[in-house]
Design an enzyme around this catalytic site. Sequence first.
Site, mmCIF file in Angstrom:
data_model
loop_
_atom_site.group_PDB
_atom_site.id
_atom_site.type_symbol
_atom_site.label_atom_id
_atom_site.label_comp_id
_atom_site.label_asym_id
_atom_site.label_seq_id
_atom_site.Cartn_x
_atom_site.Cartn_y
_atom_site.Cartn_z
ATOM 1 N N MET A 30 0.847 -1.352 0.142
ATOM 2 C CA MET A 30 0.059 0.558 0.436
ATOM 3 C C MET A 30 0.581 1.635 -0.083
ATOM 4 S SD MET A 30 -3.722 -0.903 1.853
ATOM 5 C CE MET A 30 -2.715 -0.665 3.848
ATOM 6 N N HIS A 37 9.835 -3.798 3.197
ATOM 7 C CA HIS A 37 8.844 -3.224 1.517
ATOM 8 C C HIS A 37 10.105 -3.947 0.385
ATOM 9 C CE1 HIS A 37 5.889 -1.074 3.444
ATOM 10 N NE2 HIS A 37 5.600 -1.794 2.703
ATOM 11 N N LYS A 150 5.539 -9.919 9.095
ATOM 12 C CA LYS A 150 4.000 -8.832 9.856
ATOM 13 C C LYS A 150 2.515 -8.936 10.338
ATOM 14 C CE LYS A 150 4.032 -4.470 10.080
ATOM 15 N NZ LYS A 150 3.162 -3.495 10.708
ATOM 16 N N ARG A 188 2.738 2.723 8.627
ATOM 17 C CA ARG A 188 2.056 3.753 10.225
ATOM 18 C C ARG A 188 2.803 4.077 10.779
ATOM 19 N NH1 ARG A 188 -2.110 -0.201 9.218
ATOM 20 N NH2 ARG A 188 -3.997 0.410 8.537
HETATM 21 P P1 AMP Z 1 1.613 -2.567 3.603
HETATM 22 O O1 AMP Z 1 2.151 -1.807 2.891
HETATM 23 O O2 AMP Z 1 1.565 -2.371 4.867
HETATM 24 O O3 AMP Z 1 0.020 -3.260 3.402
HETATM 25 O O4 AMP Z 1 2.696 -3.995 3.359
HETATM 26 C C1 AMP Z 1 3.013 -4.824 2.226
HETATM 27 C C2 AMP Z 1 3.571 -5.732 2.665
HETATM 28 O O5 AMP Z 1 5.124 -5.391 3.214
HETATM 29 C C3 AMP Z 1 2.917 -7.049 3.211
HETATM 30 O O6 AMP Z 1 2.805 -8.472 2.689
HETATM 31 C C4 AMP Z 1 3.145 -6.536 4.436
HETATM 32 O O7 AMP Z 1 3.182 -7.874 5.774
HETATM 33 C C5 AMP Z 1 5.245 -6.149 4.772
HETATM 34 N N1 AMP Z 1 5.292 -5.535 5.570
HETATM 35 C C6 AMP Z 1 5.003 -4.775 5.912
HETATM 36 N N2 AMP Z 1 6.259 -3.901 7.146
HETATM 37 C C7 AMP Z 1 6.684 -5.571 6.952
HETATM 38 C C8 AMP Z 1 7.912 -5.861 7.760
HETATM 39 N N3 AMP Z 1 8.228 -5.085 8.882
HETATM 40 N N4 AMP Z 1 8.806 -6.795 7.951
HETATM 41 C C9 AMP Z 1 8.635 -7.420 7.106
HETATM 42 N N5 AMP Z 1 7.805 -7.356 5.509
HETATM 43 C C10 AMP Z 1 6.484 -6.531 6.475
#
Ligand code: AMP
Length: 281
Positions: A30, A37, A150, A188
């Site tokens: 996102m 990421h 996570k 966040r």
């Molecule tokens: P998001 O943009 O928050 O929806 O996350 C996109 C992807 O990145 C999802 O698969 C999350 O689980 C992964 N992600 C987010 N934060 C972390 C982190 N600290 N370590 C590893 N993967 C992450």
Amino acid sequence: MLIFTKIAELHGYLSQIKAQNKTVGFVPTMGALHEGHVSLIKYSKNTCDYTICSVFVNPTQFNDKSDLERYPRMPEKDAALLESAYCDALFMPLVKEMYPGKNEKADFNFGYLDKILEGAHRPGHFNGVAQIVKRFFEIVNPDKAFFGSKDYQQVMIVKALVKQMHSDIEIVACPILREEDGLAMSSRNALMSKEERTIATNVPLIMQKAKQVAEVKGIESAKQFVAEQFAEIPGTRLDYFEICNAETLEILSEFIPGKKAVAVIAVFVGKIRLIDNLILN
Ligand code: AMP
């Protein structure tokens, strides 16, 4: 790195890749990208010929409108970070590209899995996640898709989704990347004030201590410990803390001999809701 906003253009690119019999790794995000990421991009690049990342703030997975509105958006910075990680292509569609019909509905059933933890505390969240992930999988049809542990429950939902779709996309769960003080990296985190960010350090600290309490005194003592700890920290509000079977996510009151367990937490620091998890022995 190529940047696409339209499905048709992305399809043109993908068909060239498939024509060469090359493999595609997909990393859905996102945006407001961080090193967590980037680690997923690296895992993808290690095992796939081409890596495609998507940046899309999916409205259907937000049960709280103000959370959607304040979600950080920084497309230029994201593109630069992905470029420096040698990502091959970035797909950043507009909402109307992903949801061309008005009020498109999806109704998934994941049984127990979407009724507990995040599913119970964020009604409709996993339905929205499944809706967008299914749409992306249909568009990109990758060989592998990379998700962060996570979002532990999300990985399980996506694995269940792929089964329901009778798809052979391999779902790869990657480890959690943390800041130096142990806080799990998250888009966040940038929304917290300096003071809140300092307070947030308590989340991984208390999780580590709770692990010790659970392993010595049992699950109920650990739950009580965590509730008491956060009750004493001003500016925090514990949403839930549970210890679950790591394979099924069944909420446990006692450890099951020979089965791995996972501690999962959601906690508000000010208005920012943080989640984290820790595997127990
Ligand atoms: P998001 O943009 O928050 O929806 O996350 C996109 C992807 O990145 C999802 O698969 C999350 O689980 C992964 N992600 C987010 N934060 C972390 C982190 N600290 N370590 C590893 N993967 C992450």
